[in-house]
Motif scaffolding. Sequence first.
Motif, PDB file in Angstrom:
ATOM      1  N   LEU A 137     -11.913   1.624   1.684  1.00 29.22           N
ATOM      2  CA  LEU A 137     -10.599   1.455   1.065  1.00 29.22           C
ATOM      3  C   LEU A 137     -10.296   0.002   0.721  1.00 29.22           C
ATOM      4  N   THR A 138     -11.024  -0.940   1.346  1.00 25.94           N
ATOM      5  CA  THR A 138     -10.816  -2.356   1.021  1.00 25.94           C
ATOM      6  C   THR A 138     -11.879  -2.881   0.054  1.00 25.94           C
ATOM      7  N   SER A 139     -12.714  -1.990  -0.459  1.00 26.62           N
ATOM      8  CA  SER A 139     -13.749  -2.400  -1.402  1.00 26.62           C
ATOM      9  C   SER A 139     -13.122  -2.799  -2.740  1.00 26.62           C
ATOM     10  N   LYS A 140     -13.779  -3.724  -3.421  1.00 25.33           N
ATOM     11  CA  LYS A 140     -13.297  -4.177  -4.732  1.00 25.33           C
ATOM     12  C   LYS A 140     -13.986  -3.446  -5.874  1.00 25.33           C
ATOM     13  N   LYS A 165      -5.721  -6.434  -4.040  1.00 28.02           N
ATOM     14  CA  LYS A 165      -4.913  -6.015  -5.186  1.00 28.02           C
ATOM     15  C   LYS A 165      -5.637  -6.412  -6.468  1.00 28.02           C
ATOM     16  N   PRO A 166      -5.784  -5.523  -7.451  1.00 30.67           N
ATOM     17  CA  PRO A 166      -5.335  -4.136  -7.413  1.00 30.67           C
ATOM     18  C   PRO A 166      -6.149  -3.303  -6.424  1.00 30.67           C
ATOM     19  N   GLU A 167      -5.583  -2.156  -6.040  1.00 28.27           N
ATOM     20  CA  GLU A 167      -6.248  -1.271  -5.093  1.00 28.27           C
ATOM     21  C   GLU A 167      -7.212  -0.358  -5.843  1.00 28.27           C
ATOM     22  N   PHE A 168      -8.488  -0.634  -5.720  1.00 27.16           N
ATOM     23  CA  PHE A 168      -9.495   0.106  -6.483  1.00 27.16           C
ATOM     24  C   PHE A 168      -9.685   1.533  -5.977  1.00 27.16           C
ATOM     25  N   TYR A 202      -2.653   7.247  -0.510  1.00 27.92           N
ATOM     26  CA  TYR A 202      -4.081   7.538  -0.644  1.00 27.92           C
ATOM     27  C   TYR A 202      -4.306   9.046  -0.758  1.00 27.92           C
ATOM     28  N   LYS A 203      -5.584   9.445  -0.896  1.00 29.44           N
ATOM     29  CA  LYS A 203      -5.918  10.834  -1.177  1.00 29.44           C
ATOM     30  C   LYS A 203      -6.808  11.453  -0.086  1.00 29.44           C
TER      31      LYS A 203
END
Length: 244
Positions: A137-140, A165-168, A202-203
């Motif tokens: 979740l913190t990946s770019k 940010k942005p949240e990829f 999130y999903k």
Amino acid sequence: MSSLMRSPPLLFPATARHTATVISVHGLGDTGHGWAGAVENWRRRQRLDEVKFILPHAPAIPITCNWGMKMPGWYDIHTIDGNAESLRRNEDEAGILLSQAYFHELIQKEIDDGIPADRIVLGGFSQGGAMSMFAGLTSKVRLGGIVALSSYLLLSLKFADLVPKPEFNKETPIFMAHGDSDQVVNFELGKKSYDLLKDMGYKPTLKIYPGMGHSACLEELDDVEAFLRERLPALGDNEGKSEL
């Protein structure tokens, strides 16, 4: 900490054209070999043939709840007593961030080798699932999916501040699974993590296995396979990158 000795990951090359990669992360005290059986089973069933599997090995580090003795771990854990809040206290932020950087490196290497980010899934069990959620979740880059078995959201009290940010990966599907009799990573902590992720937009989906403790079962492995096949469908020989 930055000079940790790391063994090369255990690799299962794709048996057809390599179009996707799964990075499968073991839990505390285990090695990459601990999840090789699941991969071998999918191979025997001729499932996920275009997928390369990377099973990294955690370095041996002192673990506080193991009286400071060294064992394979992605970060230190102070207490494992079944209490839903214990794992959230005294989190080893430095160790978590060091492992996060390592997983981001593994992802980038696959991208450098020609695999699109959305054809990469990061997943794992227990500590490995927690690291997979956090690093994923913190990946770019936007990943194809995240799998978190019997795990929880790391650094949850400050997680929103640690996401780039942005949240990829805001829309990236997250398959969470947990036994409701887990005495190590309490089911309530898994459920709280699921609720927190939902609240943050999130999903995640959460599959609960009645009576299962801190382990995996065949039904769960079949559910993981189904998720991987959905997220990483076979492309065949005629699709993908142009040879020209």
